[in-house]
Write a protein that holds these residues in place. Structure first.
Motif, PDB file in Angstrom:
ATOM      1  N   GLU A 148     -30.542  21.389 -18.064  1.00 48.39           N
ATOM      2  CA  GLU A 148     -29.830  21.581 -19.117  1.00 48.39           C
ATOM      3  C   GLU A 148     -28.305  21.166 -19.251  1.00 48.39           C
ATOM      4  N   GLY A 149     -27.871  20.631 -18.048  1.00 54.83           N
ATOM      5  CA  GLY A 149     -26.452  20.356 -17.787  1.00 54.83           C
ATOM      6  C   GLY A 149     -25.848  20.986 -16.964  1.00 54.83           C
ATOM      7  N   HIS A 150     -26.329  22.033 -16.105  1.00 49.47           N
ATOM      8  CA  HIS A 150     -25.457  22.824 -15.009  1.00 49.47           C
ATOM      9  C   HIS A 150     -25.492  22.009 -13.887  1.00 49.47           C
ATOM     10  N   ASP A 151     -24.299  22.295 -13.018  1.00 51.38           N
ATOM     11  CA  ASP A 151     -24.208  21.378 -11.753  1.00 51.38           C
ATOM     12  C   ASP A 151     -24.521  22.259 -10.718  1.00 51.38           C
ATOM     13  N   LEU A 152     -24.862  23.613 -10.855  1.00 45.89           N
ATOM     14  CA  LEU A 152     -25.306  24.586  -9.674  1.00 45.89           C
ATOM     15  C   LEU A 152     -26.051  25.662 -10.472  1.00 45.89           C
ATOM     16  N   VAL A 153     -27.195  25.918  -9.733  1.00 45.23           N
ATOM     17  CA  VAL A 153     -28.096  26.881 -10.219  1.00 45.23           C
ATOM     18  C   VAL A 153     -28.583  27.790  -9.424  1.00 45.23           C
ATOM     19  N   PHE A 154     -28.379  29.003  -9.391  1.00 41.22           N
ATOM     20  CA  PHE A 154     -28.855  30.104  -8.467  1.00 41.22           C
ATOM     21  C   PHE A 154     -30.243  30.545  -8.825  1.00 41.22           C
ATOM     22  N   PHE A 208     -13.985  34.470  -4.886  1.00 44.37           N
ATOM     23  CA  PHE A 208     -14.591  33.285  -5.466  1.00 44.37           C
ATOM     24  C   PHE A 208     -14.628  33.080  -7.140  1.00 44.37           C
ATOM     25  N   GLU A 209     -14.092  34.180  -7.704  1.00 42.36           N
ATOM     26  CA  GLU A 209     -14.489  34.501  -9.009  1.00 42.36           C
ATOM     27  C   GLU A 209     -15.555  34.191  -9.686  1.00 42.36           C
ATOM     28  N   GLN A 210     -16.771  34.658  -8.984  1.00 40.34           N
ATOM     29  CA  GLN A 210     -18.221  34.674  -9.648  1.00 40.34           C
ATOM     30  C   GLN A 210     -18.206  35.240 -10.801  1.00 40.34           C
ATOM     31  N   PRO A 211     -18.814  34.630 -11.898  1.00 35.93           N
ATOM     32  CA  PRO A 211     -18.547  34.860 -13.219  1.00 35.93           C
ATOM     33  C   PRO A 211     -19.503  36.276 -13.318  1.00 35.93           C
ATOM     34  N   ARG A 212     -19.397  37.378 -13.930  1.00 32.75           N
ATOM     35  CA  ARG A 212     -19.919  38.583 -14.081  1.00 32.75           C
ATOM     36  C   ARG A 212     -21.304  38.093 -14.918  1.00 32.75           C
ATOM     37  N   GLY A 213     -22.455  38.794 -14.369  1.00 29.71           N
ATOM     38  CA  GLY A 213     -23.659  38.475 -14.858  1.00 29.71           C
ATOM     39  C   GLY A 213     -24.496  37.466 -14.088  1.00 29.71           C
ATOM     40  N   LEU A 214     -23.672  36.460 -13.372  1.00 30.91           N
ATOM     41  CA  LEU A 214     -24.215  35.510 -12.567  1.00 30.91           C
ATOM     42  C   LEU A 214     -24.660  36.166 -11.217  1.00 30.91           C
ATOM     43  N   ALA A 215     -25.933  35.757 -10.962  1.00 29.67           N
ATOM     44  CA  ALA A 215     -26.628  36.102  -9.777  1.00 29.67           C
ATOM     45  C   ALA A 215     -26.495  35.096  -8.761  1.00 29.67           C
ATOM     46  N   VAL A 216     -26.231  35.248  -7.509  1.00 28.68           N
ATOM     47  CA  VAL A 216     -26.295  34.151  -6.423  1.00 28.68           C
ATOM     48  C   VAL A 216     -27.077  34.445  -5.335  1.00 28.68           C
ATOM     49  N   SER A 217     -27.763  33.487  -4.579  1.00 34.51           N
ATOM     50  CA  SER A 217     -28.718  33.546  -3.653  1.00 34.51           C
ATOM     51  C   SER A 217     -28.856  32.221  -2.736  1.00 34.51           C
ATOM     52  N   ASN A 218     -29.230  32.319  -2.021  1.00 41.84           N
ATOM     53  CA  ASN A 218     -29.616  30.955  -0.809  1.00 41.84           C
ATOM     54  C   ASN A 218     -30.587  30.263  -1.580  1.00 41.84           C
ATOM     55  N   PHE A 219     -31.252  30.587  -2.590  1.00 36.96           N
ATOM     56  CA  PHE A 219     -32.181  29.700  -3.302  1.00 36.96           C
ATOM     57  C   PHE A 219     -31.553  29.020  -4.437  1.00 36.96           C
ATOM     58  N   ARG A 220     -31.030  27.675  -4.394  1.00 38.93           N
ATOM     59  CA  ARG A 220     -30.075  27.118  -5.270  1.00 38.93           C
ATOM     60  C   ARG A 220     -30.398  25.711  -5.408  1.00 38.93           C
ATOM     61  N   ILE A 221     -29.916  25.221  -6.540  1.00 39.01           N
ATOM     62  CA  ILE A 221     -29.816  23.508  -6.512  1.00 39.01           C
ATOM     63  C   ILE A 221     -28.249  23.174  -7.090  1.00 39.01           C
ATOM     64  N   LEU A 222     -27.859  22.131  -6.159  1.00 40.50           N
ATOM     65  CA  LEU A 222     -26.676  21.810  -6.551  1.00 40.50           C
ATOM     66  C   LEU A 222     -26.615  20.132  -6.872  1.00 40.50           C
ATOM     67  N   ARG A 223     -25.655  19.940  -7.862  1.00 42.61           N
ATOM     68  CA  ARG A 223     -25.688  18.465  -8.277  1.00 42.61           C
ATOM     69  C   ARG A 223     -24.802  17.772  -7.129  1.00 42.61           C
ATOM     70  N   ARG A 224     -25.152  16.433  -7.051  1.00 42.27           N
ATOM     71  CA  ARG A 224     -24.535  15.436  -5.981  1.00 42.27           C
ATOM     72  C   ARG A 224     -23.021  15.776  -5.936  1.00 42.27           C
ATOM     73  N   ASP A 225     -22.169  15.820  -7.110  1.00 38.75           N
ATOM     74  CA  ASP A 225     -20.730  16.044  -7.141  1.00 38.75           C
ATOM     75  C   ASP A 225     -20.508  17.203  -6.319  1.00 38.75           C
ATOM     76  N   ALA A 237     -24.910  28.566 -13.160  1.00 34.58           N
ATOM     77  CA  ALA A 237     -26.077  29.377 -14.016  1.00 34.58           C
ATOM     78  C   ALA A 237     -26.893  29.977 -13.006  1.00 34.58           C
ATOM     79  N   ASP A 238     -27.620  30.782 -13.580  1.00 35.45           N
ATOM     80  CA  ASP A 238     -29.052  31.306 -12.541  1.00 35.45           C
ATOM     81  C   ASP A 238     -30.286  31.178 -13.468  1.00 35.45           C
ATOM     82  N   VAL A 239     -31.455  31.252 -12.816  1.00 39.71           N
ATOM     83  CA  VAL A 239     -32.630  31.448 -13.701  1.00 39.71           C
ATOM     84  C   VAL A 239     -33.579  32.328 -12.694  1.00 39.71           C
ATOM     85  N   LEU A 240     -34.479  33.113 -13.360  1.00 40.99           N
ATOM     86  CA  LEU A 240     -35.357  34.253 -13.056  1.00 40.99           C
ATOM     87  C   LEU A 240     -36.430  33.482 -12.071  1.00 40.99           C
ATOM     88  N   VAL A 241     -36.366  34.011 -10.883  1.00 37.46           N
ATOM     89  CA  VAL A 241     -37.455  33.364  -9.887  1.00 37.46           C
ATOM     90  C   VAL A 241     -38.148  34.387  -9.292  1.00 37.46           C
TER      91      VAL A 241
END
Length: 312
Positions: free
Chosen positions: A117-123, A150-167, A194-198
């Motif tokens: 969808e255009g996100h460069d980082l998804v948790f 790190f100014e993590q946006p409110r509502g954004l969940a983070v975890s070690n399960f993630r995808i990162l774009r090459r840049d 962004a994050d996605v329910l897993v």
């Protein structure tokens, strides 16, 4: 429209004392990518395991052209292992996940779909995290620190399960820090997180290696390596004590003009100790600031050593 088959993917898996489950993890990862028809690479990083994990993943690497196995010289920790895997990865997108099947490999497709969808980082946002009480508490504390440091946006969940774009991966790999913290570095390096329910499955074999000691160590690493908050707090305390010392010294000095001391020279000693100790505390606080800034400037890029690399 962007589709998953337009890109290649690297899956980085830190491995620690998981000889009984890591083989199944890799088999399921391979099955997911083969079924989806995606180009992939699996990077397995043995982080100083004390069991037969290295033999298992080295054998997998010898038998499959899609698998690379790295053996670190000793146990450096999960974030160092992830960094080693990121530097070895070649995919347009890099996915990081655990070796114990608590991150179900089929959920990788949800991360990829969100990234398209255009996100460069998804948790991965876990529906219900299968973890012990101290780990959940530690996650909440780390989340609070992430928001402040790190100014993590409110509502954004983070975890070690993630995808990162090459840049994003390149920015993390190029950073100069002696204490990598991939989650925080990813947040600083990404433009559109962004994050996605897993799903998060219970552990089938063994117990978590992330005990209270490791969680505490991670919290201290974040605070002292990426934040000046402890230093500033100590400096504020130092200046507060120094101010009180100056006031106390002034009080005893003025008092000596009107009230004779029972002990000759006591007032002079009290005033000198109060003033000099206050000056010393202020100087130490300022020196600490410069030491931290200098340390950050000269930190080595390589914070781990690979003793062996195996690929087919």
């Amino acid at each position: 429209m962007t589709v998953p088959t337009d890109f290649s993917y690297s899956v980085v898996i830190p491995v620690y004392n998981s000889q009984d489950v890591v083989g199944s993890t890799v088999e399921r990862v391979v099955e997911v990518f083969e079924t989806a028809g995606l180009r992939y690479q699996v990077v397995l990083v043995n982080d100083g395991s004390r069991d037969g994990s290295w033999d298992v993943i080295a054998d997998l690497a010898r038998r499959s052209p899609h698998v690379v196995a790295l053996d670190l010289l000793r146990n450096y920790g999960q974030h160092h292992a992830n960094l080693a895997g990121l530097r070895e990865s070649t995919g347009d997108y890099v996915i990081t996940m655990d070796d114990d099947l608590q991150n179900p490999p089929d959920q990788v497709l949800l991360l990829i779909g969100k990234a398209m969808e255009g996100h460069d980082l998804v948790f991965g946002r876990f529906e219900s995290k299968q973890a012990s009480g101290h780990r959940r508490l530690g996650s909440r504390v780390i989340s609070l620190i992430n928001r402040r440091v790190f100014e993590q946006p409110r509502g954004l969940a983070v975890s070690n399960f993630r995808i990162l774009r090459r840049d994003v991966v390149e920015r993390i790999c190029g950073s100069r820090t002696a204490h990598p913290y991939i989650t925080g570095q990813a947040l600083m390096s990404a433009h559109s997180p962004a994050d996605v329910l897993v799903r998060h499955d219970p552990r089938e074999i063994g117990t978590s290696n992330y005990g209270l000691r490791r969680i505490t160590s991670l919290v201290l690493t974040i605070l002292f390596s990426y934040s000046v908050f402890p230093l500033r707090a100590a400096a504020a305390l130092g200046f507060g004590v120094a101010a009180i010392s100056f006031l106390l010294g002034g009080f005893y000095l003025v008092r000596s003009f009107f009230v004779d001391s029972a002990v000759p020279g006591w007032t002079t000693i009290a005033v000198l100790l109060a003033v000099l100790n206050g000056v010393v505390i202020m100087l130490l606080s300022m020196l600490g600031e410069y030491v931290v800034r200098t340390l950050n400037a000269v930190s080595a890029v390589t914070t781990y050593h690979v003793s062996e690399r195996v690929s087919s």
